[in-house]
Design a protein around this motif. Structure first.
Motif, short mmCIF file in Angstrom:
data_model
loop_
_atom_site.label_atom_id
_atom_site.label_comp_id
_atom_site.label_asym_id
_atom_site.label_seq_id
_atom_site.Cartn_x
_atom_site.Cartn_y
_atom_site.Cartn_z
N LEU A 76 -1.84 -9.01 -7.18
CA LEU A 76 -3.01 -7.90 -5.89
C LEU A 76 -3.42 -6.67 -6.71
O LEU A 76 -2.80 -5.96 -8.25
CB LEU A 76 -2.57 -6.90 -5.59
CG LEU A 76 -1.54 -7.47 -4.23
CD1 LEU A 76 -0.73 -6.72 -3.39
CD2 LEU A 76 -2.83 -8.51 -2.85
N TYR A 77 -4.59 -6.63 -6.77
CA TYR A 77 -5.02 -5.01 -7.74
C TYR A 77 -5.79 -5.51 -8.65
O TYR A 77 -6.87 -4.78 -9.16
CB TYR A 77 -4.36 -3.53 -6.95
CG TYR A 77 -3.64 -3.36 -5.99
CD1 TYR A 77 -4.40 -3.62 -4.57
CD2 TYR A 77 -2.36 -3.34 -5.83
CE1 TYR A 77 -3.79 -2.81 -3.80
CE2 TYR A 77 -1.63 -3.80 -4.70
CZ TYR A 77 -2.24 -3.19 -3.33
OH TYR A 77 -1.67 -2.60 -2.59
N TYR B 14 -6.59 -1.39 -16.80
CA TYR B 14 -6.12 -0.75 -15.42
C TYR B 14 -4.71 0.02 -15.21
O TYR B 14 -4.66 0.53 -14.34
CB TYR B 14 -5.37 -2.01 -14.28
CG TYR B 14 -6.84 -2.60 -13.69
CD1 TYR B 14 -7.70 -3.26 -14.60
CD2 TYR B 14 -7.20 -2.91 -12.34
CE1 TYR B 14 -9.10 -4.05 -14.06
CE2 TYR B 14 -8.46 -3.10 -12.02
CZ TYR B 14 -9.42 -3.61 -13.18
OH TYR B 14 -10.28 -4.61 -12.44
N ARG C 74 0.19 -1.42 -0.14
CA ARG C 74 -0.29 -0.44 0.07
C ARG C 74 0.42 1.33 -0.03
O ARG C 74 0.18 2.13 -0.83
CB ARG C 74 -0.35 -0.53 1.29
CG ARG C 74 -1.92 -0.75 0.99
CD ARG C 74 -2.97 -0.71 2.57
NE ARG C 74 -2.53 -1.50 3.10
CZ ARG C 74 -2.94 -2.22 4.03
NH1 ARG C 74 -3.24 -3.30 3.09
NH2 ARG C 74 -1.69 -3.10 5.04
N LYS D 28 -5.84 1.08 -5.72
CA LYS D 28 -5.06 0.61 -5.49
C LYS D 28 -6.54 0.95 -3.63
O LYS D 28 -6.52 0.45 -3.11
CB LYS D 28 -4.08 0.68 -4.69
CG LYS D 28 -2.98 -0.05 -6.14
CD LYS D 28 -1.54 0.80 -5.61
CE LYS D 28 -0.66 0.46 -6.35
NZ LYS D 28 0.57 0.46 -5.59
N LYS E 52 -3.00 6.01 -9.81
CA LYS E 52 -3.48 4.24 -9.95
C LYS E 52 -3.42 4.17 -8.19
O LYS E 52 -3.98 3.33 -7.57
CB LYS E 52 -1.92 3.75 -9.64
CG LYS E 52 -1.44 3.61 -11.58
CD LYS E 52 -0.52 2.26 -11.63
CE LYS E 52 0.54 2.61 -10.89
NZ LYS E 52 1.53 1.40 -11.13
N ASP E 53 -2.88 5.37 -7.00
CA ASP E 53 -3.16 4.60 -5.78
C ASP E 53 -4.10 4.96 -5.80
O ASP E 53 -5.20 3.98 -4.61
CB ASP E 53 -2.05 5.34 -4.98
CG ASP E 53 -0.73 4.85 -5.26
OD1 ASP E 53 -0.33 3.99 -4.91
OD2 ASP E 53 0.31 5.57 -4.35
N ASP F 132 2.00 -6.93 -7.97
CA ASP F 132 1.27 -5.69 -7.84
C ASP F 132 1.39 -5.41 -8.79
O ASP F 132 1.96 -4.95 -9.79
CB ASP F 132 2.33 -4.38 -6.86
CG ASP F 132 1.36 -2.85 -7.38
OD1 ASP F 132 -0.26 -3.10 -7.94
OD2 ASP F 132 1.76 -2.08 -7.25
N GLY G 246 3.66 1.62 -1.47
CA GLY G 246 4.26 2.01 -2.90
C GLY G 246 5.35 1.27 -3.03
O GLY G 246 6.73 1.62 -3.52
N SER H 290 -1.10 -3.69 -10.80
CA SER H 290 -1.82 -3.01 -10.96
C SER H 290 -0.86 -2.50 -12.55
O SER H 290 -1.32 -1.67 -13.04
CB SER H 290 -1.24 -1.38 -10.71
OG SER H 290 -0.40 -1.14 -10.46
#
Length: 368
Positions: free
Chosen positions: A163-164, A172, A90, A334, A329-330, A121, A92, A123
């Motif tokens: 994830l994500y 994405y 989370r 996420k 992105k966050d 990750d 990053g 994303s």
């Protein structure tokens, strides 16, 4: 022939004396080959990873050392719990986490099979896929060295978790990048052209004799493009959710606020360009050359920044789209809140204030 040579000499002197032409002909190819040679690569290197070793035995230690020694990975942290793994993602700080279960070596030698979990990750799906493949290859090499290429029943299985973005959809990563690219180019280019157009048409003199101060004149020119950009943001988000199936996991209001901040940053940059440009073509050229390529190369949208040499990583810090891409992105992918993006937000605020200050200071009240 003599007259021909005279004309050749004349043209050569013209190029040599024109610094702009000389730069385009000689230095631009050199700059581009150096820039593209280092920045444009499909190889993923120096990616930050974390290791959660619950076994702490010889086998897990050996595999961890081989992974950390690889040029593809940069071990930044040894975590001690699954909660720590999630928190590190989370923040990053990492792109991949490698988890060894308890009694890893014992299971491998006595049960003839063991398992390693790889959490990536996703994303950025391409990078996630590449990193898990790299880690899997290193683990397979260790397995072969353990059996000495003999047909022994030792098997190490890797369990991959994304994830994500478990489906590894390219949208994405594509949607945040397009938002950064569109807002940066549209806002900057249109603002700079609009102000320069006033100069070319001769209407800027009429505006300058009005009671408005330069600061208010600049803001008045930028406000309409701010509203147009907000419409662009809304349309991009609607298309991403209902057409591309990219959900907005985080706060929509925070996402719109951060997008508005980035729009103001881009407008400030456009105002700065308009101060130095005398024609619309010049303003458009400066905006395209100084923003399009840096946004593609240094935002992390197309190529991972950690792949680049350190000087280019430093240069990427002055590209506003890099910080906006991280923020989008966050929040959007996420589902993180303001506490995760406050540093990037503060950087964009600082850039905006600096660009506006320079623009207002250099705004010419007299055009002639």
């Amino acid at each position: 022939m003599k007259q021909f040579l005279i004309f050749v000499k004349k043209e050569w002197l013209h190029i040599w004396r024109d610094r702009r032409t000389l730069f385009i002909l000689i230095w631009m190819p050199i700059v581009q080959i150096i820039l593209y040679g280092f920045a444009l690569t499909n190889e993923v290197k120096n990616s930050n990873i974390a290791i959660f070793d619950q076994s702490q035995d010889q086998a897990s230690t050996d595999i961890s050392k081989e992974i950390a020694a690889s040029r593809y990975f940069n071990l930044v942290k040894n975590v001690h719990s699954y909660q720590d793994v999630g928190a590190t993602f989370r923040q990053g700080k990492i792109r991949l986490a490698i988890i060894f279960p308890v009694n890893f070596r014992y299971d491998l030698l006595h049960s003839n099979h063991a398992q390693i979990q790889l959490i990536a990750d996703a994303s950025d799906p391409n990078t996630a896929n590449t990193l898990t493949n790299y880690a899997g290859s290193i683990i397979n090499d260790y397995q072969q060295s353990l059996t000495n290429n003999e047909q022994l029943p030792y098997t190490i299985k890797t369990q991959v978790r994304m994830l994500y973005n478990p489906e590894l959809k390219g949208a994405y990563s594509f949607v945040p990048g397009v938002m950064a690219l569109v807002l940066m180019l549209v806002c900057t280019m249109m603002t700079s052209i609009a102000i320069v157009k006033e100069k070319e048409m001769g209407t800027m003199e009429v505006i300058l004799v009005s009671p408005l101060k330069p600061f208010r004149i600049i803001i008045a020119k930028a406000v309409p493009y701010l509203f147009v950009s907000l419409l662009n943001i809304t349309s991009i988000l609607l298309l991403s959710v209902y057409v591309l199936d990219v959900p907005i996991v985080g706060s929509l209001w925070l996402l719109m606020a951060e997008s508005t901040l980035f729009t103001i940053t881009s407008l400030s940059l456009g105002i700065l360009i308009s101060n130095s440009a005398k024609t619309q073509q010049t303003a458009m050229f400066i905006a395209m050359m100084s923003l399009f390529l840096p946004t593609l190369l240094f935002s992390g949208f197309m190529f991972p920044i950690e792949n680049m040499p350190v000087p280019m990583q430093v240069i990427s810090n002055v590209v506003p789209s890099k910080w906006f891409y991280i923020i989008i992105k966050d929040i959007m992918i996420k589902g993180l809140g303001f506490t995760a993006v406050w540093k990037e937000t503060l950087i964009l605020v600082g850039m905006t204030m600096t660009l506006l200050g320079i623009s207002i200071y250099n705004f010419k009240i007299r055009l002639a």
